[in-house]
Design a protein around this motif. Sequence first.
Motif, PDB file in Angstrom:
ATOM      1  N   GLN A  14       0.939  -1.084  -0.117  1.00 20.00           N
ATOM      2  CA  GLN A  14       0.052  -0.147   0.104  1.00 20.00           C
ATOM      3  C   GLN A  14       1.023   1.051  -0.034  1.00 20.00           C
ATOM      4  O   GLN A  14       2.035   1.324   0.570  1.00 20.00           O
ATOM      5  CB  GLN A  14      -0.876   0.113   1.434  1.00 20.00           C
ATOM      6  CG  GLN A  14      -1.736  -1.123   1.414  1.00 20.00           C
ATOM      7  CD  GLN A  14      -2.784  -0.943   2.627  1.00 20.00           C
ATOM      8  OE1 GLN A  14      -3.516  -0.290   2.679  1.00 20.00           O
ATOM      9  NE2 GLN A  14      -2.369  -1.720   3.543  1.00 20.00           N
ATOM     10  N   GLU A  18       1.155   8.001  -4.631  1.00 16.30           N
ATOM     11  CA  GLU A  18       1.973   7.028  -5.341  1.00 16.30           C
ATOM     12  C   GLU A  18       2.832   7.648  -6.333  1.00 16.30           C
ATOM     13  O   GLU A  18       3.964   7.329  -6.492  1.00 16.30           O
ATOM     14  CB  GLU A  18       1.148   5.637  -5.880  1.00 16.30           C
ATOM     15  CG  GLU A  18       2.116   4.734  -6.794  1.00 16.30           C
ATOM     16  CD  GLU A  18       1.338   3.631  -7.385  1.00 16.30           C
ATOM     17  OE1 GLU A  18       1.799   2.716  -7.315  1.00 16.30           O
ATOM     18  OE2 GLU A  18       0.125   3.780  -7.748  1.00 16.30           O
ATOM     19  N   ASP A 190       3.270  -4.496   6.437  1.00 22.63           N
ATOM     20  CA  ASP A 190       1.587  -4.072   6.102  1.00 22.63           C
ATOM     21  C   ASP A 190       0.993  -4.135   7.544  1.00 22.63           C
ATOM     22  O   ASP A 190      -0.059  -3.528   7.740  1.00 22.63           O
ATOM     23  CB  ASP A 190       0.986  -5.133   5.069  1.00 22.63           C
ATOM     24  CG  ASP A 190       1.134  -6.665   5.584  1.00 22.63           C
ATOM     25  OD1 ASP A 190       2.042  -6.929   6.592  1.00 22.63           O
ATOM     26  OD2 ASP A 190       0.378  -7.635   5.162  1.00 22.63           O
ATOM     27  N   TRP A 193       0.664  -0.557   8.974  1.00 25.46           N
ATOM     28  CA  TRP A 193      -0.114   0.893   8.217  1.00 25.46           C
ATOM     29  C   TRP A 193      -0.830   1.778   9.190  1.00 25.46           C
ATOM     30  O   TRP A 193      -0.597   2.948   8.745  1.00 25.46           O
ATOM     31  CB  TRP A 193      -1.087  -0.160   7.318  1.00 25.46           C
ATOM     32  CG  TRP A 193      -1.957   0.679   6.299  1.00 25.46           C
ATOM     33  CD1 TRP A 193      -3.179   1.276   6.628  1.00 25.46           C
ATOM     34  CD2 TRP A 193      -1.350   1.554   5.316  1.00 25.46           C
ATOM     35  NE1 TRP A 193      -3.333   2.043   5.349  1.00 25.46           N
ATOM     36  CE2 TRP A 193      -2.341   2.375   4.656  1.00 25.46           C
ATOM     37  CE3 TRP A 193       0.134   1.931   4.664  1.00 25.46           C
ATOM     38  CZ2 TRP A 193      -1.879   3.137   3.606  1.00 25.46           C
ATOM     39  CZ3 TRP A 193       0.375   2.727   3.741  1.00 25.46           C
ATOM     40  CH2 TRP A 193      -0.728   3.372   3.208  1.00 25.46           C
TER      41      TRP A 193
END
Length: 406
Positions: A14, A18, A190, A193
């Motif tokens: 994630q 981006e 992950d 997060w």
Amino acid sequence: MIYDELVARGLIAQVTNEEEIKQLVNSGNATFYIGFDPTADSLHVGHFMALSLMKRLQMAGNKPVVLLGGGTGYIGDPSGRTDLRSMMTPETIQYNCDCFKKQMERFIEFGNDKAIIVNNVDWLLKLNYIELLRDVGAHFSVNNMLRAECYKQRLEKGLSFLEFNYMIMQSYDFYHLYKNYGCNMQFGGDDQWSNMLGGTDLIRRKLGKDAYAMTITLLMNSEGNKMGKTSKGAVWLDPNKTSPFEFFQYWRNIGDADVLKCIRMLTFLPLEQIEVMDEWEGSQLNEAKEILAYELTKLVHGEVEAQKAKSVSHTLFAGGTDDSNMPTTEIEAKQLTDDAISILDLMVLSGITASRSEARRLIQQGGLFINDNKVESIDENITSEQLKNGIRIRKGKKTYHKAIMT
């Protein structure tokens, strides 16, 4: 481009922003950090995935910041935990941090304008509690924190107030690194997060919307920890905890379904070469496993140890007798009773099994061999005479160990 390579290797899970992250990383202008809480005196395979990521990004011109959690280690990360971590003394925390630093120097190039290593004990222990509550705590919603996965899974079994503060501490780390080191990006597994988003949000709340801080989470800790566990526990990077041969054998014996994924995520082999290997099947997967084992052992323990482990592995599977580099347990006379030791006790002592009951099941299932002879009885004893000459223990088809009298 390095960002596209990270995606192709299956590392990115994630991201926030981006396009900005891609541009920053590809141009070599990212100053990024990954945190390592010193919960043991050695790094393990789960950490290795993070270290290899840091190395990839450093090779592309980006600047790594290694954050040792000497301060957060006082609290303990609740992520992925079902219980409260045991409290470590300040001396143990510092010792573990020192061990981490020595091991990291094998992977990351430290120095001026290269990579830096910092310890959050240097700022977290200086914080005034009331000031922290007013200055940082005011920016955190308890409702949002309770919705975070790292806390939700613990609420039913009990979450201490100590652990509840971990998100605030980790978020403050990013804020501190941003202000003092120009750190504009953070990486984590992950399972991190929510904590990472907390850090990004804190920077923007404190410094304004234009604050340039980003987060990327990887299938790093969860995948790495899963891959790096055996029946005996973690696969360590310290050769005194997991020998180069054991390390090699662990990767040599990995499941068919995981071998190409591990090669892609953990090795530095070119993607073009890996794409060819994607078509391999059957006996070719054994060759892929050997490539994986050799490449990772070389990265962690050096080429000489990797070649030794590979050579011993070949010899053993070909029915040879060279066991000079095989993991060895030395047995002392005081550990014997009437000049012998029971096979069950020997299995536990050598670490082949975690308990006598596990050793008993292994023997009853026909999975234990001494000098290539199947152990038929749980009542079998190994004599001092046998141990003086040294015995080779084999668990199943692939796990080897040696025991010898000192």
